[in-house]
Design an enzyme around this catalytic site. Structure first.
Site, PDB file in Angstrom:
ATOM      1  N   ASP A   1       0.819  -1.206   0.000  1.00 24.84           N
ATOM      2  CA  ASP A   1       0.000   0.000   0.000  1.00 24.84           C
ATOM      3  C   ASP A   1       0.857   1.262   0.000  1.00 24.84           C
ATOM      4  O   ASP A   1       0.494   2.273  -0.609  1.00 24.84           O
ATOM      5  CB  ASP A   1      -0.921   0.002   1.212  1.00 24.84           C
ATOM      6  CG  ASP A   1      -2.082  -0.971   1.066  1.00 24.84           C
ATOM      7  OD1 ASP A   1      -2.211  -1.578  -0.014  1.00 24.84           O
ATOM      8  OD2 ASP A   1      -2.862  -1.123   2.023  1.00 24.84           O
TER       9      ASP A   1
ATOM     10  N   TYR B   1      -3.956   6.518   9.444  1.00 20.66           N
ATOM     11  CA  TYR B   1      -3.684   7.332  10.642  1.00 20.66           C
ATOM     12  C   TYR B   1      -4.967   7.684  11.371  1.00 20.66           C
ATOM     13  O   TYR B   1      -5.021   7.732  12.605  1.00 20.66           O
ATOM     14  CB  TYR B   1      -2.925   8.594  10.216  1.00 20.66           C
ATOM     15  CG  TYR B   1      -2.259   9.366  11.326  1.00 20.66           C
ATOM     16  CD1 TYR B   1      -2.287   8.932  12.658  1.00 20.66           C
ATOM     17  CD2 TYR B   1      -1.574  10.538  11.048  1.00 20.66           C
ATOM     18  CE1 TYR B   1      -1.657   9.655  13.656  1.00 20.66           C
ATOM     19  CE2 TYR B   1      -0.938  11.267  12.040  1.00 20.66           C
ATOM     20  CZ  TYR B   1      -0.983  10.825  13.341  1.00 20.66           C
ATOM     21  OH  TYR B   1      -0.365  11.547  14.325  1.00 20.66           O
TER      22      TYR B   1
END
Length: 291
Positions: free
Chosen positions: A66, A183
């Site tokens: 990713d 995040y």
């Protein structure tokens, strides 16, 4: 998402004359695999380039994980090039296919039909003294982050002409639904299905427990600046993990949905919830694999 572009498109096939191959930096396995792919395309009179994105490419093959795909998402979206993610390690949220599936995937691209997910991107710019920094684009998130030694930031935030609140926190995360598993999730934000159109605003370590994450419609323009108590405040603006600008008092950070999505090639059998269960160890009994 319908106000911008359909979340999923089914194409009869893709005509490929030039293919770009993106390798994971400093990775021998990825480099060797790129060579074999180049030979495969060459046998079919398809020209290839390695680690170079130009507007005349018909497809991008990303070899890595990713993070490798995230690194090229901005350029791929700006050039409207469909992206195929080949994961050479563990299952990814974005790099769906394994190395052993590559040939079948490429045959499917040529024969069709092809499933493309249009992944929402964020367009961000910093206004300093009324002068724009120029646009950057994020697939996952834009982060305002304080330096380790600084005090909490006071970030006055608005959606269009409406005040949201002034966040007193270590920073703010502005995330796409795709980035909700990154995040944003670590900071306590919600998971949002990538088929939805939204902008997530999540404070990082907020001073007040009442400062909660919020999900906004994708057509809102969000602006953030330091409030009047922040004369000496400094922060770093990070776009998809890349430090991009320094933000100071008087600067305004503007975030909105980009008009162009990342065109991600997926399989018709793709199961988003299966990926969540695997990556987040939902319902797992025993010691989870941390890789």
């Amino acid at each position: 998402m319908s106000d911008f572009y359909p979340p999923v498109r089914i194409l009869p096939s893709i005509t490929i004359r030039r293919a770009g191959i993106i390798t994971k930096p400093d990775d021998q396995e990825s480099a060797e695999y790129a060579g074999r792919l180049g030979e495969w395309f060459g046998k079919r009179q398809i020209e290839t380039t390695v680690d170079c994105i130009t507007s005349d490419l018909d497809i991008l093959i990303v070899l890595g994980g990713d993070g490798t795909l995230l690194h090229i998402a901005e350029n791929a979206a700006l050039h409207a090039i469909p992206v195929v993610g080949i994961n050479l390690g563990y299952l990814g949220f974005l790099t769906e296919f394994t190395a052993t599936e590559t040939e079948n995937v490429l045959h499917s691209l040529l024969a069709g039909p092809v499933t493309i997910e249009n992944r929402q991107m964020l367009r961000v710019r910093l206004l300093s003294g009324g002068v724009s920094s120029g646009n950057r684009y994020a697939l996952n998130e834009v982060v305002i982050n304080k330096k380790a030694e600084d005090r909490l930031l006071n970030l006055a935030s608005r959606a269009d002409n409406n005040t949201i609140t002034t966040y007193k926190a270590d920073g703010l995360i502005f995330s796409t639904p795709t980035g909700s598993t990154a995040y944003n999730l670590s900071a306590g934000g919600p998971l949002v299905h990538p088929g939805l159109a939204a902008i997530l605003v999540t404070p990082i370590c907020p001073f007040m427990l009442g400062s909660r994450p919020i999900i906004l419609p994708a057509d809102r323009i969000i602006t953030t600046s330091f409030d009047s108590r922040s004369d000496s405040a400094r922060a770093k603006i990070i776009v998809d993990g890349q430090p991009t600008w320094d933000m100071r008092q008087g600067d305004i950070l503007e975030i909105k949905s980009a008009s162009l999505p990342l065109r991600l090639v997926t399989s018709a059998r793709r199961d988003y919830f299966s990926i969540l269960r695997t990556k987040l160890h939902w319902g797992f009994q025993g010691t989870p694999n941390r890789d």
